[in-house]
Scaffold this motif. Structure first.
Motif, PDB file in Angstrom:
ATOM      1  N   ARG A 143       0.834  -1.206   0.000  1.00 11.00           N
ATOM      2  CA  ARG A 143       0.000   0.000   0.000  1.00 11.00           C
ATOM      3  C   ARG A 143       0.864   1.250   0.000  1.00 11.00           C
ATOM      4  O   ARG A 143       1.748   1.415   0.846  1.00 11.00           O
TER       5      ARG A 143
ATOM      6  N   ASP B  81      -7.667   6.085   0.865  1.00  9.24           N
ATOM      7  CA  ASP B  81      -8.409   4.995   0.233  1.00  9.24           C
ATOM      8  C   ASP B  81      -9.193   5.464  -0.990  1.00  9.24           C
ATOM      9  O   ASP B  81      -9.433   4.675  -1.921  1.00  9.24           O
TER      10      ASP B  81
ATOM     11  N   GLN C   8      -8.220   7.297  -3.270  1.00 15.66           N
ATOM     12  CA  GLN C   8      -7.354   7.367  -4.446  1.00 15.66           C
ATOM     13  C   GLN C   8      -7.013   5.985  -5.010  1.00 15.66           C
ATOM     14  O   GLN C   8      -6.260   5.876  -5.971  1.00 15.66           O
ATOM     15  N   ASN C   9      -7.570   4.943  -4.411  1.00 15.54           N
ATOM     16  CA  ASN C   9      -7.292   3.580  -4.854  1.00 15.54           C
ATOM     17  C   ASN C   9      -8.301   3.170  -5.925  1.00 15.54           C
ATOM     18  O   ASN C   9      -9.519   3.166  -5.697  1.00 15.54           O
TER      19      ASN C   9
ATOM     20  N   ASN D 266      -8.028   7.782 -10.899  1.00 11.84           N
ATOM     21  CA  ASN D 266      -7.310   7.700  -9.622  1.00 11.84           C
ATOM     22  C   ASN D 266      -5.814   7.505  -9.864  1.00 11.84           C
ATOM     23  O   ASN D 266      -5.392   6.948 -10.880  1.00 11.84           O
TER      24      ASN D 266
ATOM     25  N   TYR E 133      -3.626   5.827  -7.849  1.00 10.52           N
ATOM     26  CA  TYR E 133      -2.997   4.631  -7.280  1.00 10.52           C
ATOM     27  C   TYR E 133      -3.884   3.408  -7.488  1.00 10.52           C
ATOM     28  O   TYR E 133      -5.104   3.523  -7.676  1.00 10.52           O
ATOM     29  N   PHE E 134      -3.202   2.260  -7.434  1.00 12.35           N
ATOM     30  CA  PHE E 134      -3.911   0.984  -7.500  1.00 12.35           C
ATOM     31  C   PHE E 134      -3.209   0.000  -6.567  1.00 12.35           C
ATOM     32  O   PHE E 134      -2.028  -0.293  -6.734  1.00 12.35           O
ATOM     33  N   TRP E 135      -3.905  -0.453  -5.569  1.00 15.40           N
ATOM     34  CA  TRP E 135      -3.375  -1.516  -4.713  1.00 15.40           C
ATOM     35  C   TRP E 135      -4.530  -2.385  -4.236  1.00 15.40           C
ATOM     36  O   TRP E 135      -5.644  -1.917  -4.077  1.00 15.40           O
ATOM     37  N   ARG E 136      -4.237  -3.644  -4.049  1.00 20.91           N
ATOM     38  CA  ARG E 136      -5.255  -4.593  -3.615  1.00 20.91           C
ATOM     39  C   ARG E 136      -4.965  -5.049  -2.189  1.00 20.91           C
ATOM     40  O   ARG E 136      -3.808  -5.237  -1.807  1.00 20.91           O
TER      41      ARG E 136
END
Length: 227
Positions: free
Chosen positions: A136, A141, A143-144, A203, A205-208
């Motif tokens: 992360r 959140d 921006q995810n 957005n 950012y990208f995170w899972r």
């Protein structure tokens, strides 16, 4: 013969002195050679102290005074043993300390092996939480983009299951009028899905977030996270 030699060592001393020295040597409880050295030192000390005495009576009195000054035989034996230990050569002390250290290390290793064999494995670190923190970024959140993409994929799968039509099975040049009509209908039905994808691309950012595959298995989540 040996007993005669031992008795001859005390021939110049009163009986009370001989008994006292023998008691000290007995309570010393160490190597025979060391006890012999201590005995010789005590005999010499008492002989020097009573050498100026003229009669046996004076020797007896002087000897008893010395014994009283020396004190308890057990205490003198302990002090003599400590003194002899301190007088050991440095190489002897080194060997003894090395042997003691080796025994301690071996003992600790044996205890560790026993603990390792008899113990049960227990996860004390929440590795899922640690992994989530690693991937992360420092961002809010909102921006995810991952939740938007996941929601869009879920809706798309549901729509695909209802219609049974796969708009990606043909290229645009291969599509006929019926296919084009189906594609238009598909686009209309999936407007919400496409909007979600468009929002996700805006957005930064990208995170899972990793989750346990078995919701009933919480064994990895019981421990506290350690960084």
């Amino acid at each position: 013969m040996k007993n005669d030699d031992k008795q001859s060592d005390f021939k110049n001393l009163p009986a009370c002195t001989a008994e006292y020295i023998k008691l000290v040597i007995k309570k010393m409880k160490w190597r025979k050679s060391v006890r012999a050295d201590v005995q010789a030192e005590l005999i010499g000390h008492f002989e020097d102290a009573i050498r100026d005495c003229k009669s046996d009576g004076e020797k007896e009195i002087r000897a008893k005074e010395l014994i009283a000054n020396f004190g308890d035989a057990k205490l003198i034996a302990d002090l003599a043993r400590r003194a002899k230990k301190r007088c050991r050569p440095i190489w002897v002390k080194t060997i003894i300390r090395a042997f003691q250290a080796a025994c301690i290390i071996i003992g600790l290793f044996v205890l560790y092996v026993l603990w390792f064999i008899t113990g049960k494995p227990a996860i004390t670190t929440n590795y899922i939480e640690v992994a989530n923190k690693m991937v992360r970024p420092t961002a809010d959140d909102l921006q995810n983009a991952a939740p938007l993409y996941e929601k869009a994929a879920k809706i798309l799968d549901e729509q695909q299951g209802k219609t049974g039509y796969d708009c990606t099975s043909k290229t645009f040049t291969e599509a006929n009028e019926t296919d084009i009509a189906n594609i238009k209908q598909w686009l209309e039905r999936n407007t919400e899905t496409l909007n979600l994808i468009a929002q996700g691309t805006e957005n930064s950012y990208f995170w899972r977030t990793i989750e346990s595959t078995d919701p009933n298995d919480t064994s990895m989540l019981k421990g506290s996270s350690k960084n």
